[in-house]
Motif scaffolding. Structure first.
Motif, PDB file in Angstrom:
ATOM      1  N   LEU A 172       0.846  -1.347   0.116  1.00  0.00           N
ATOM      2  CA  LEU A 172       0.186  -0.004  -0.228  1.00  0.00           C
ATOM      3  C   LEU A 172       0.793   1.202   0.067  1.00  0.00           C
ATOM      4  N   THR A 173       2.036   1.253   0.847  1.00  0.00           N
ATOM      5  CA  THR A 173       2.944   2.458   0.856  1.00  0.00           C
ATOM      6  C   THR A 173       3.549   2.513  -0.640  1.00  0.00           C
ATOM      7  N   GLU A 174       3.667   1.426  -1.281  1.00  0.00           N
ATOM      8  CA  GLU A 174       4.197   1.624  -2.646  1.00  0.00           C
ATOM      9  C   GLU A 174       3.314   2.308  -3.752  1.00  0.00           C
ATOM     10  N   VAL A 175       2.090   1.876  -3.545  1.00  0.00           N
ATOM     11  CA  VAL A 175       0.705   2.318  -4.264  1.00  0.00           C
ATOM     12  C   VAL A 175       0.891   3.574  -4.100  1.00  0.00           C
ATOM     13  N   ARG A 176       0.612   4.079  -2.999  1.00  0.00           N
ATOM     14  CA  ARG A 176       0.705   5.351  -2.493  1.00  0.00           C
ATOM     15  C   ARG A 176       1.854   6.562  -3.000  1.00  0.00           C
ATOM     16  N   ASP A 177       3.255   5.992  -2.730  1.00  0.00           N
ATOM     17  CA  ASP A 177       4.340   6.558  -3.338  1.00  0.00           C
ATOM     18  C   ASP A 177       4.124   6.984  -5.011  1.00  0.00           C
ATOM     19  N   THR A 178       3.792   5.811  -5.646  1.00  0.00           N
ATOM     20  CA  THR A 178       3.759   5.729  -7.267  1.00  0.00           C
ATOM     21  C   THR A 178       2.738   6.793  -7.589  1.00  0.00           C
TER      22      THR A 178
ATOM     23  N   ILE B  23       1.532   9.407  -5.866  1.00  0.00           N
ATOM     24  CA  ILE B  23       2.181  10.809  -5.464  1.00  0.00           C
ATOM     25  C   ILE B  23       3.230  11.126  -6.646  1.00  0.00           C
ATOM     26  N   ILE B  24       4.005  10.396  -6.985  1.00  0.00           N
ATOM     27  CA  ILE B  24       4.978  10.550  -8.302  1.00  0.00           C
ATOM     28  C   ILE B  24       4.218  10.931  -9.442  1.00  0.00           C
ATOM     29  N   ALA B  25       3.422  10.090  -9.685  1.00  0.00           N
ATOM     30  CA  ALA B  25       2.418  10.386 -11.108  1.00  0.00           C
ATOM     31  C   ALA B  25       1.787  11.723 -11.114  1.00  0.00           C
ATOM     32  N   ILE B  26       1.143  11.915  -9.924  1.00  0.00           N
ATOM     33  CA  ILE B  26       0.378  13.258  -9.828  1.00  0.00           C
ATOM     34  C   ILE B  26       1.464  14.317 -10.005  1.00  0.00           C
ATOM     35  N   PHE B  27       2.714  14.341  -9.527  1.00  0.00           N
ATOM     36  CA  PHE B  27       3.783  15.344  -9.759  1.00  0.00           C
ATOM     37  C   PHE B  27       4.127  15.499 -11.156  1.00  0.00           C
ATOM     38  N   VAL B  28       4.257  14.458 -11.815  1.00  0.00           N
ATOM     39  CA  VAL B  28       4.863  14.279 -13.192  1.00  0.00           C
ATOM     40  C   VAL B  28       3.655  14.927 -14.045  1.00  0.00           C
ATOM     41  N   LEU B  29       2.618  14.425 -13.904  1.00  0.00           N
ATOM     42  CA  LEU B  29       1.484  14.937 -14.849  1.00  0.00           C
ATOM     43  C   LEU B  29       1.194  16.449 -14.301  1.00  0.00           C
ATOM     44  N   LEU B  30       1.492  16.899 -13.273  1.00  0.00           N
ATOM     45  CA  LEU B  30       1.061  18.198 -13.253  1.00  0.00           C
ATOM     46  C   LEU B  30       2.221  19.239 -13.879  1.00  0.00           C
ATOM     47  N   ILE B  31       3.436  18.760 -13.673  1.00  0.00           N
ATOM     48  CA  ILE B  31       4.607  19.441 -14.384  1.00  0.00           C
ATOM     49  C   ILE B  31       4.010  19.501 -15.750  1.00  0.00           C
ATOM     50  N   VAL B  32       3.862  18.391 -16.495  1.00  0.00           N
ATOM     51  CA  VAL B  32       3.681  18.304 -17.872  1.00  0.00           C
ATOM     52  C   VAL B  32       2.484  19.128 -18.192  1.00  0.00           C
ATOM     53  N   PHE B  33       1.565  19.366 -17.370  1.00  0.00           N
ATOM     54  CA  PHE B  33       0.327  20.293 -17.663  1.00  0.00           C
ATOM     55  C   PHE B  33       0.753  21.347 -17.602  1.00  0.00           C
ATOM     56  N   LEU B  34       1.445  21.945 -16.552  1.00  0.00           N
ATOM     57  CA  LEU B  34       1.854  23.235 -16.313  1.00  0.00           C
ATOM     58  C   LEU B  34       2.673  23.680 -17.507  1.00  0.00           C
ATOM     59  N   PHE B  35       3.674  23.110 -18.079  1.00  0.00           N
ATOM     60  CA  PHE B  35       4.644  23.552 -19.005  1.00  0.00           C
ATOM     61  C   PHE B  35       4.572  22.854 -20.231  1.00  0.00           C
TER      62      PHE B  35
ATOM     63  N   ILE C  61      11.900  11.901 -16.334  1.00  0.00           N
ATOM     64  CA  ILE C  61      12.154  10.572 -16.677  1.00  0.00           C
ATOM     65  C   ILE C  61      12.805   9.819 -15.562  1.00  0.00           C
ATOM     66  N   GLY C  62      13.492  10.556 -14.771  1.00  0.00           N
ATOM     67  CA  GLY C  62      14.011   9.996 -13.417  1.00  0.00           C
ATOM     68  C   GLY C  62      12.986   9.490 -12.752  1.00  0.00           C
ATOM     69  N   LEU C  63      11.804  10.221 -12.532  1.00  0.00           N
ATOM     70  CA  LEU C  63      10.733   9.786 -11.617  1.00  0.00           C
ATOM     71  C   LEU C  63       9.811   8.949 -12.180  1.00  0.00           C
ATOM     72  N   THR C  64       9.609   8.869 -13.442  1.00  0.00           N
ATOM     73  CA  THR C  64       8.824   7.966 -14.063  1.00  0.00           C
ATOM     74  C   THR C  64       9.353   6.528 -13.822  1.00  0.00           C
ATOM     75  N   ILE C  65      10.667   6.494 -14.248  1.00  0.00           N
ATOM     76  CA  ILE C  65      11.299   5.350 -14.064  1.00  0.00           C
ATOM     77  C   ILE C  65      11.265   4.662 -12.739  1.00  0.00           C
ATOM     78  N   VAL C  66      11.355   5.615 -11.715  1.00  0.00           N
ATOM     79  CA  VAL C  66      11.527   5.112 -10.110  1.00  0.00           C
ATOM     80  C   VAL C  66       9.897   4.534 -10.034  1.00  0.00           C
ATOM     81  N   ALA C  67       8.800   5.427 -10.443  1.00  0.00           N
ATOM     82  CA  ALA C  67       7.568   4.951 -10.317  1.00  0.00           C
ATOM     83  C   ALA C  67       7.293   3.501 -10.895  1.00  0.00           C
ATOM     84  N   SER C  68       8.119   3.137 -11.986  1.00  0.00           N
ATOM     85  CA  SER C  68       7.845   2.067 -12.797  1.00  0.00           C
ATOM     86  C   SER C  68       8.654   0.912 -12.493  1.00  0.00           C
TER      87      SER C  68
END
Length: 289
Positions: free
Chosen positions: A134-140, A142-154, A186-193
């Motif tokens: 469950l902790t890893e689901v949560r971390d994944t 959180i990382i996904a929301i951050f990545v998608l937010l950055i892509v959306f903003l920029f 890229i680094g965050l996406t790889i970590v999440a995967s």
């Protein structure tokens, strides 16, 4: 058919695994679209292999392995840029040098840790999505929301930078910061995967769905959306194949994604190999008649 879909969902581990698989399918397609369009697949490969020593060191120190992997990915990116910017060595050679060195260090550390602690860390190489907590689901998530937010903003800045770096620089966009931001994504996406497909297979999820989409549509936003669809279908289909046929989940996801790419390569309406063959045959017959 309904039972086929709902039966795996009775188990908590399958619910967690499917959530992670879908999330990973989405962010890999989004970030992978930039990699594919910029022809930087080797960079994704280099970073994915470079996170391995960070995983091992984080395990030794008893900290979150996601943090260790992300830091190792960033350090490898910095090393690649230092070699590229301060020598005659080209970018692909710098990536090869750094990626092989980090990967060798990671394998060495994991071997040592396994001998001393009598544990198996090989799941870092090929993933173990069925064992996600469950902790890893949560971390994944959180990382996904951050990545998608950055892509959306920029999105507009990244779009301009992706297709015309010189033009983007000439209008005052901070190219170095955009370079760094893309590396971090890229680094965050790889970590999440990592839990889903592991260090070795993560590049496939980053590159194959966007490449499949690229054979079907032209614009970057369309590539992202179709890539997301393909990534999610691949992830969920791979998980169900893994459940019903007792297959390793990471490779099953990658094989489904590869199968969809082959179909697109052969039957894409605009670029498919077989589609083009029949189109030329039809035009030839029409010309003769």
């Amino acid at each position: 058919m309904l039972d086929f879909i709902t039966e795996p969902l009775q188990y908590a581990f399958m619910q967690r695994s499917l959530i992670v698989a879908v999330v990973v399918g989405v962010i890999c397609a989004v970030v992978g679209s930039y990699l594919m369009v910029q022809r930087l697949a080797l960079l994704g490969d280099a970073i994915s292999h470079s996170v391995l020593p960070g995983l091992a060191i984080a395990f030794i120190l008893g900290i979150n392995i996601f943090i260790g992997a992300f830091i190792a990915g960033l350090i490898s990116t910095v090393c690649i840029n230092i070699i590229r910017n301060n020598s005659k060595i080209k970018e692909d050679a710098a990536m090869g040098i750094v990626f092989s060195a980090f990967f060798a260090l990671g394998v060495t550390l994991i071997t040592v840790v396994q001998k001393e602690n009598k544990i198996d860390l090989n799941h870092f190489l090929f993933g173990n999505i069925l064992g996600v907590s469950l902790t890893e689901v949560r971390d994944t998530i959180i990382i996904a929301i951050f990545v998608l937010l950055i892509v959306f903003l920029f999105y507009k800045e990244l779009l301009f930078y992706t297709f015309d770096k010189l033009g983007a620089e000439s209008v005052g966009l901070p190219i170095k910061w955009l370079d760094t931001a893309l590396m971090i994504l890229i680094g965050l996406t790889i970590v999440a995967s990592l839990k889903a497909v592991g260090v070795i297979l993560v590049l496939s999820l980053l590159i194959t769905p966007p490449s499949t989409a690229y054979l079907l549509v032209d614009r970057l936003n369309q590539i992202m959306f179709v890539g997301i669809l393909i990534g999610v279908i691949s992830s969920m289909s791979g998980m169900y194949l893994s459940y019903y046929f007792n297959l390793p989940s990471g490779p099953a996801i990658v094989l489904v994604a590869t199968g969809l790419f082959i179909l697109s390569f052969l039957f894409s309406p605009s670029q498919g190999l077989i589609t083009e063959y029949f189109r030329l045959k039809f035009v030839s017959k029409k010309t003769i008649s």
